[in-house]
Design a protein around this motif. Structure first.
Motif, PDB file in Angstrom:
ATOM      1  N   ASP A  15       0.759  -1.308  -0.139  1.00  0.00           N
ATOM      2  CA  ASP A  15      -0.003   0.022   0.009  1.00  0.00           C
ATOM      3  C   ASP A  15       0.835   1.217  -0.005  1.00  0.00           C
ATOM      4  OD1 ASP A  15       0.892  -0.044   2.416  1.00  0.00           O
ATOM      5  OD2 ASP A  15      -1.003   0.080   3.591  1.00  0.00           O
ATOM      6  N   LYS A  35      -5.879  -2.763  -2.796  1.00  0.00           N
ATOM      7  CA  LYS A  35      -5.722  -1.681  -1.802  1.00  0.00           C
ATOM      8  C   LYS A  35      -5.843  -0.432  -2.336  1.00  0.00           C
ATOM      9  CE  LYS A  35      -4.311  -4.423   1.339  1.00  0.00           C
ATOM     10  NZ  LYS A  35      -4.216  -5.567   0.689  1.00  0.00           N
ATOM     11  N   THR A  36      -5.681  -0.465  -3.720  1.00  0.00           N
ATOM     12  CA  THR A  36      -5.691   0.842  -4.624  1.00  0.00           C
ATOM     13  C   THR A  36      -7.390   0.797  -5.282  1.00  0.00           C
ATOM     14  OG1 THR A  36      -4.486  -0.080  -6.398  1.00  0.00           O
ATOM     15  CG2 THR A  36      -3.352   1.396  -5.067  1.00  0.00           C
ATOM     16  N   GLY A  65       0.734   4.347   3.641  1.00  0.00           N
ATOM     17  CA  GLY A  65      -0.343   3.262   3.817  1.00  0.00           C
ATOM     18  C   GLY A  65      -1.807   3.782   4.159  1.00  0.00           C
TER      19      GLY A  65
END
Length: 477
Positions: free
Chosen positions: A290, A320-321, A407
Motif C-alpha cells: 500500500d 488496496k488501490t 498506507g
C-alpha cells in the motif's frame, strides 16, 4: 437444460421415473421450489408416453413431494431432506493433512455485510464510494469487446501483454521499480504471488525468515508448503538483519510500510538486507502492498530498485488501490525464478481471468488509476490526520500512535495496562470495530495495542467512533 433422468429398457417405466424423482427430491438434489419440465417436454426427452409422466407427477403430488400451480406448472414441495451419512475426514488416509488445514487459524477475514459494524476500523479495505464506477464500467465494456474479438482459446499464464506493459509502466513511474514487461506475472491478488514464489523455492524443512510482528497469512502459507518459519524481530529501522539465520532461502519483508507497525525500513538496513540475501543465496519477497499512499517525507526507493544481483521478487496488489473483490495482483520476478513461477502459475490455474485483465490494462493506460490514487490520497490523508490528532489529544492518556508515513492503517500501542479483549468487546456493543495487534506477533513477545485501518471508515465517522472508544477507555481504565 434437461432434467437428468435415466430410463433403462422398456419395463416398469413409471416405476423407474417415480423412484428417480423421489430419490432426487429426498436427497435434496432437486431443491424445494424447483420447477419440473411439462409432461409433454419430459416425455419427448425420455421417449416415453406423456400419460406415464402425468401419472407419476400425480402420484408424487399425492404424496406431497410435488405441488401443482394452476397456469404455471409443477414444482418440488418444501420437505426435510433425508439425512445421508457422509464419510468423516477421520476415516480417510489423508486424515493428518486434512486436519492440519482444518486447524489453521483464520486471520484478517473481512466480515459479511450482515456482520459488519457501523464504525469499523478494519484494515486492508477501501471505501467503495471512492471507486470510479463510471470509468471502470467503460473499461469493462472495452474488455468485453476484446474478448468477443478473440479466438476463444486459453490465455497465457503470465498475463495479457497489454496489462503487463501497463503494470511495468505504472510501477516504474510511481515506485521506481526497474523492470520490463517480460518480468511481470499477473496473479489473483498478492496472496497467489506469494504462493507461487513459495512453490518454486520451498521444500519441507526449508528456512523462511519474516518480520515479527508480521503478516500472518504469509507465515501460514509458507508453513503449508513445509517451511520452518523463523520470526525475525523488527526495530525502528525495520527487520534486524543480523538475526536472519544461516540456511534461510526465502526472506519476506514489507520495507515501505512495515506490516503491521507501519515504519519504513531505513536505507542502511535495506543495503544490509540485500547483502545478506546475496550471502545466503536467498530470495527476498518485497511485499509493497500500500505504499502508493505516502503522507510525509521524501519517497523511499523500492528494495527492488536497489537490487543489483537479482535477489528481490517485488509483489504488488490492486486490492488496496482499487477493490479487494477484483483479486488482481502481480509479481516482478528476478530471472532466476521467473520461468519456474510461470510454470507453477500454469499448473495451478492456467491464467487469471482475462476480462478484468483487459479492463485494468485500459484503466491504467488511460490514467484512471493515477487519478484515482491522487483522489484517495487526499481522503486518506485527512482521515490519518484526524486519528493522529485524537491520539495526541484526548486519547493520549491510554494510547500512542507508532510513527508511520504511508498506507492506510496505523498501529497504536497501550501506554498503560489495558484489557484489550474487553475494550474490543465493549466497542462492538456500540457498533465500533477494533482490532488487537498482539495476533501479528509470532515468536516475539506480543505487545498490547490496537490496529486502526482508515481506508473503509468514512471521514465523518472517525470522531464519533473515537468518542465512543474514549468513553470505553475511561470505564475500563
Amino acid at each position: 437444460m434437461e432434467l437428468h433422468v435415466v430410463i433403462n429398457g422398456r419395463k416398469d417405466l413409471a416405476g423407474q421415473l417415480y423412484n428417480q424423482l423421489r430419490s432426487a427430491i429426498e436427497s435434496g438434489r432437486l431443491a424445494a421450489g424447483t420447477q419440473l419440465p411439462p409432461s409433454r417436454l419430459l416425455a419427448e426427452q425420455l421417449g416415453i408416453s406423456r400419460k406415464t409422466i402425468s401419472d407419476t407427477y400425480a402420484q408424487l403430488t399425492y404424496e406431497n413431494f410435488l405441488t401443482g400451480v394452476v397456469g404455471k406448472g409443477t414444482y418440488v414441495n418444501a420437505r426435510t431432506s433425508k439425512v445421508q451419512r457422509k464419510q468423516s475426514h477421520c476415516e480417510l488416509a489423508g486424515f493428518e493433512v486434512i486436519e492440519s488445514w482444518r486447524n489453521l487459524p483464520v486471520f484478517l477475514r473481512h466480515p459479511t455485510l450482515e456482520g459488519s459494524l457501523r464504525y469499523d476500523f478494519i484494515g486492508g479495505a477501501t471505501s467503495k464510494g471512492q471507486f470510479p464506477q463510471d470509468d471502470w464500467r467503460r473499461c469493462t465494456s472495452h474488455a468485453l469487446r476484446q474478448i468477443v474479438g478473440s479466438k476463444g482459446f486459453y490465455s497465457v499464464p503470465e498475463g495479457l501483454p497489454a496489462l503487463r506493459n501497463a503494470i511495468a509502466r505504472h510501477i516504474a513511474f510511481s515506485r521506481g521499480v526497474n523492470c520490463q514487461d517480460e518480468d511481470v506475472v499477473v496473479c489473483n491478488g498478492a496472496q497467489q504471488a506469494l504462493d507461487l514464489i513459495a512453490r518454486v523455492l520451498i521444500s519441507p524443512g526449508s528456512l523462511v525468515a519474516m518480520e515479527d510482528p508480521g503478516y500472518p497469512p504469509a507465515r501460514l502459507l509458507f508453513g503449508t508448503h513445509g517451511a520452518t518459519v523463523i520470526g525475525v524481530p523488527v526495530d525502528a529501522e525495520g527487520i534486524v538483519v543480523d538475526k536472519i539465520p544461516r540456511g534461510t532461502r526465502l526472506i519476506y519483508v514489507t520495507p515501505s510500510h512495515q506490516f503491521p507497525l507501519g515504519m519504513p525500513m531505513s536505507q542502511a538496513r535495506r543495503v544490509a538486507l540485500l547483502a545478506k540475501a546475496h550471502e545466503l543465496g536467498a530470495i527476498i519477497i518485497e511485499d509493497d502492498y500500500d505504499s502508493e499512499f505516502r503522507y510525509e517525507g521524501r519517497p523511499t526507493d523500492s528494495l527492488q530498485s536497489m537490487d543489483e544481483r537479482g535477489v528481490v521478487a517485488y509483489v504488488g496488489t490492486f486490492s488496496k488501490t482499487l477493490l479487494p473483490e477484483l483479486r488482481l495482483g502481480y509479481a516482478i520476478l528476478p530471472p532466476a525464478i521467473l520461468e519456474a513461477v510461470v510454470r507453477a502459475k500454469q499448473l495451478t490455474d492456467l491464467h487469471t481471468s482475462t476480462l478484468p485483465q483487459w479492463a485494468l490494462a485500459k484503466f491504467i493506460a488511460e490514467g484512471c488509476l493515477l487519478k484515482h490514487i491522487r483522489r484517495c490520497h487526499t481522503i486518506y490523508a485527512g482521515r490519518r490526520e484526524r486519528i493522529l490528532a485524537r491520539m495526541a489529544g484526548d486519547l493520549s492518556p491510554w494510547l500512542e500512535a507508532v510513527p508511520t508515513t504511508a498506507g492506510f492503517h496505523m498501529a497504536v500501542m497501550c501506554k498503560v495496562p489495558l484489557d484489550i479483549p474487553l475494550v474490543i468487546e465493549l466497542a462492538k456493543k456500540v457498533e465500533v470495530g477494533l482490532y488487537a495487534i498482539d495476533s501479528f506477533f509470532y515468536q516475539e513477545a506480543p505487545r498490547a495495542g490496537l490496529w486502526f485501518g482508515f481506508g473503509a471508515i468514512e471521514t465523518l465517522d472517525i470522531d464519533i467512533a473515537l468518542d465512543r472508544l474514549r468513553d470505553i477507555l475511561q470505564q475500563v481504565a
